[in-house]
Design an enzyme around this catalytic site. Structure first.
Site, PDB file in Angstrom:
ATOM      1  N   HIS A 266       0.875  -1.185   0.000  1.00 32.46           N
ATOM      2  CA  HIS A 266       0.000   0.000   0.000  1.00 32.46           C
ATOM      3  C   HIS A 266       0.906   1.227   0.000  1.00 32.46           C
ATOM      4  O   HIS A 266       1.686   1.424  -0.917  1.00 32.46           O
ATOM      5  CB  HIS A 266      -0.919  -0.101   1.225  1.00 32.46           C
ATOM      6  CG  HIS A 266      -2.068   0.846   1.247  1.00 32.46           C
ATOM      7  ND1 HIS A 266      -2.435   1.631   0.187  1.00 32.46           N
ATOM      8  CD2 HIS A 266      -2.969   1.131   2.231  1.00 32.46           C
ATOM      9  CE1 HIS A 266      -3.496   2.365   0.518  1.00 32.46           C
ATOM     10  NE2 HIS A 266      -3.840   2.080   1.757  1.00 32.46           N
ATOM     11  N   HIS A 305      -2.181  -1.883 -10.067  1.00 32.79           N
ATOM     12  CA  HIS A 305      -3.149  -1.309  -9.141  1.00 32.79           C
ATOM     13  C   HIS A 305      -4.415  -2.145  -9.180  1.00 32.79           C
ATOM     14  O   HIS A 305      -4.784  -2.649 -10.234  1.00 32.79           O
ATOM     15  CB  HIS A 305      -3.485   0.137  -9.551  1.00 32.79           C
ATOM     16  CG  HIS A 305      -4.084   0.914  -8.433  1.00 32.79           C
ATOM     17  ND1 HIS A 305      -5.420   0.844  -8.140  1.00 32.79           N
ATOM     18  CD2 HIS A 305      -3.530   1.732  -7.519  1.00 32.79           C
ATOM     19  CE1 HIS A 305      -5.656   1.605  -7.085  1.00 32.79           C
ATOM     20  NE2 HIS A 305      -4.520   2.160  -6.691  1.00 32.79           N
ATOM     21  N   ASP A 361       2.840   5.701  -6.760  1.00 32.55           N
ATOM     22  CA  ASP A 361       4.076   5.543  -5.992  1.00 32.55           C
ATOM     23  C   ASP A 361       5.331   5.462  -6.844  1.00 32.55           C
ATOM     24  O   ASP A 361       6.436   5.558  -6.332  1.00 32.55           O
ATOM     25  CB  ASP A 361       4.002   4.280  -5.123  1.00 32.55           C
ATOM     26  CG  ASP A 361       3.081   4.495  -3.946  1.00 32.55           C
ATOM     27  OD1 ASP A 361       3.114   5.600  -3.401  1.00 32.55           O
ATOM     28  OD2 ASP A 361       2.339   3.563  -3.596  1.00 32.55           O
TER      29      ASP A 361
END
Ligand code: ACO
Length: 426
Positions: A266, A305, A361
Site C-alpha cells: 500500500h 493497481h 508511488d
C-alpha cells in the site's frame, strides 16, 4: 428490463429472484438460498475484489478510464487550481468552500497545530532508529488519550473538533517523528506559514529565525498531498472504516489506517520503489531485473493497481510535478532508471497483458527524495495527505444508518469437535 437476477439452485431445483440495485446484489439476499437446515448461501471474496462494503458520495474512480474525482471534481483540476486544505474541506463537506468558509477553516487548522508537551515526550521515548511510520501510528493513537471526549462520536460538533485537530496535528507529529530520527530538536509550528510551508519548516528549520521553503517545492508537496487525499475504499480506508465501525474514537480508527498504509503493498510502496531503483543501480541491469520480475522472483514496485487497469491519473500529474521539483533541486539520477524501466515495462507483453501501469508511488518517491526526505518518511507524507480522506470516510460511516460493525464471515476449514488429549498422551 427488470432489475433482478434470477438464480436457480441446482442442488434443489428452486428458483430465486434477487433485486439488483446500483449494479449490486445484497449478499444477505443470498441467505434464503439454502439446502434443508444448512446455512444459506454466502459469498467468498478474499481481499474484497468484487464486494462493495458501503455506499459513499466522496470519491469516484473509473479504473478502466483512468478517472479520479473528489466530490465530482476531476483530480487534474483540483491539483492545478486548489490547495490541500481547500480539497480537505471539499472531501469533508461535499462542496468547495466560500472565501469566508475557507478562511475560517484554514484559521482553525492553523490554531490546532500544536501538540501537548506530554505527547512530545511520548515521541522522545522512541529509540533513535524507530521507523517514523511506527512513531506516527503510535502518536495518532495516543491522541485519543489526550482528547477522551473524542469518543462521543454521535455529536457532530465534537466530530468536527476532532477532525480539525487531527488534520492540524498530523504534520506536527510527522515532523517530530522525523526530527527524532535525525536527533535534531523538534521545531514548533509557525502559525504565520501555510499548512505545507509550516510542515517543511518543522522538518528542515535549523538556526535561522524563519524557514522559507522554495515556493515551487511547497506547490509540489501541496499537489502530492492533494493527489493522496482520498482514494475511496482502499486498504487503509477500509481499515479506518472497519475499526471505526466499532464506534471507537476517530484517533484510534485513523491509527489503524496509518498501520495499514505502512505495508509495502500500500503506502509503503514508494519506499520500496526507491530501494528497488537503488538496487538496479544502472540502466544496464534493467533487462536482468525485468526477467526476474517476469520469472516471479519479485515485483516491479510502483506498478499495478487493484483498480486502475489503464493508467493511474495521479501518476501522470506526479510526472509533471517531477519536472518542477527537479528544476529547483537538480535531476535525481535514479530518474533515468525509472524512466527506462517504465519504457520497457510499458512495451513488454508480461506487463501489457496484465494491465500493469505505473501507479502513484512510482514517481512520488523520486520527488520526495529530491525534497531531501529519507525513504522512511515517504509513507508519512502519504499519511498526512490521506488524513482528510480517512476522516471524510469515517464521518460518512458514522452517519450511515445502514452501517453495522464490520464482521465478515469465514469458511471454516479446520477440524471439528474432538476430545482434549492430556499432554503425556500426545
Ligand atoms: N510486478 C510484477 N507483476 C505484478 C505486479 C508487479 N508490480 N503487480 C501485479 N502483478 C502480476 C501478478 O503477479 C499477477 O500475475 P498472474 O496473473 O500471472 O498471477 C497479475 O499481475 C495480477 O496481479 P494481482 O496481484 O492479482 O493484482 P492485485 O489487484 O491483487 O494487486 C497490487 C494490486 C497489490 C497493487 C499489485 O499490483 C502490487 O503488488 N504492486 C506492487 C506494489 C505497489 O506498487 N503498490 C502500490 C499500490 S498503489 C497505492 O497503494 C497507493
Amino acid at each position: 428490463m427488470t432489475d433482478t437476477l434470477s438464480v436457480r439452485d441446482n442442488r434443489t431445483g428452486r428458483d430465486y429472484e434477487l433485486a439488483i440495485t446500483d449494479g449490486t446484489i445484497r449478499a444477505a439476499d443470498l441467505k434464503q438460498i439454502a439446502v434443508g437446515d444448512e446455512p444459506g448461501l454466502a459469498t467468498y471474496d478474499p481481499g474484497f475484489v468484487n464486494t462493495a462494503s458501503c455506499r459513499s458520495a466522496i470519491t469516484f474512480i473509473d479504473g478502466d478510464a483512468g478517472i479520479l474525482e473528489y466530490r465530482g471534481y476531476p483530480i487534474e483540476q483540483l491539483a492545478e487550481h486548489s490547495t490541500f486544505l481547500e480539497v480537505s474541506y471539499l472531501l469533508l463537506n461535499g462542496e468547495l468552500p466560500s472565501q469566508d468558509q475557507l478562511d475560517s477553516w484554514v484559521h482553525n487548522i492553523t490554531y490546532h497545530t500544536f501538540i501537548h508537551e506530554n505527547l512530545k515526550q511520548f515521541i522522545q521515548g522512541f529509540r533513535y532508529d524507530a521507523h517514523p511510520m511506527g512513531m506516527l501510528m503510535a502518536s495518532v493513537s495516543a491522541l485519543s488519550t489526550f482528547y477522551p471526549t473524542a469518543s462521543n462520536i454521535s455529536d457532530p460538533e465534537n466530530r468536527q473538533l476532532q477532525i480539525t485537530r487531527m488534520i492540524a496535528k498530523m504534520p506536527t507529529l510527522g515532523a517530530f517523528a522525523y526530527r527524532h530520527q535525525q536527533g535534531k530538536p523538534y521545531v514548533y509550528p509557525d502559525n504565520e506559514l501555510s499548512y505545507t510551508a509550516n510542515f517543511l519548516a518543522m522538518l528542515f528549520k535549523m538556526s535561522e529565525p524563519a524557514y522559507k521553503a522554495d515556493e515551487r517545492l511547497i506547490k509540489a508537496l501541496e499537489v502530492l498531498f492533494i493527489l493522496h487525499a482520498d482514494h475511496e475504499q482502499n486498504c487503509s480506508t477500509n481499515a479506518v472504516r472497519s475499526v471505526g465501525s466499532s464506534q471507537v474514537d476517530p484517533y484510534s480508527a485513523v491509527a489503524a489506517g496509518v498501520g495499514a498504509l505502512y505495508g509495502p503493498l500500500h503506502g509503503g510502496a514508494n519506499e520500496a520503489v526507491l530501494a528497488m531503483l537503488r538496487r538496479i543501480r544502472s540502466t544496464d541491469n534493467i533487462p536482468d531485473f525485468i526477467e526476474g520480475v517476469k520469472g516471479g522472483k519479485e515485483k516491479l514496485m510502483g506498478f499495478g493497481h487493484r483498480v486502475y487497469k489503464n493508467h493511474d491519473p495521479r501518476a501522470t500529474i506526479i510526472k509533471k510535478a517531477c519536472d518542477d521539483v527537479f528544476e529547483v533541486t537538480g535531476v535525481n539520477p535514479l530518474l533515468k532508471i525509472a524512466q527506462e524501466l517504465e519504457k520497457i515495462a510499458l512495451e513488454d507483453e508480461y506487463f501489457v497483458k496484465r494491465k500493469l501501469y505505473p501507479n502513484v508511488d512510482f514517481y512520488s518517491g523520486l520527488i520526495y527524495e529530491a525534497l531531501q526526505f529519507p525513504p522512511e518518511m515517504f509513507t508519512v507524507l502519504f499519511a498526512i495527505g490521506r488524513t482528510p480522506g480517512w476522516l471524510a470516510q469515517w464521518s460518512e460511516l458514522v452517519q450511515d444508518k445502514e452501517q453495522k460493525i464490520a464482521r465478515p464471515k469465514q469458511i471454516y476449514t479446520g477440524i471439528r469437535t474432538r476430545d482434549f488429549v492430556p499432554i503425556n498422551e500426545r
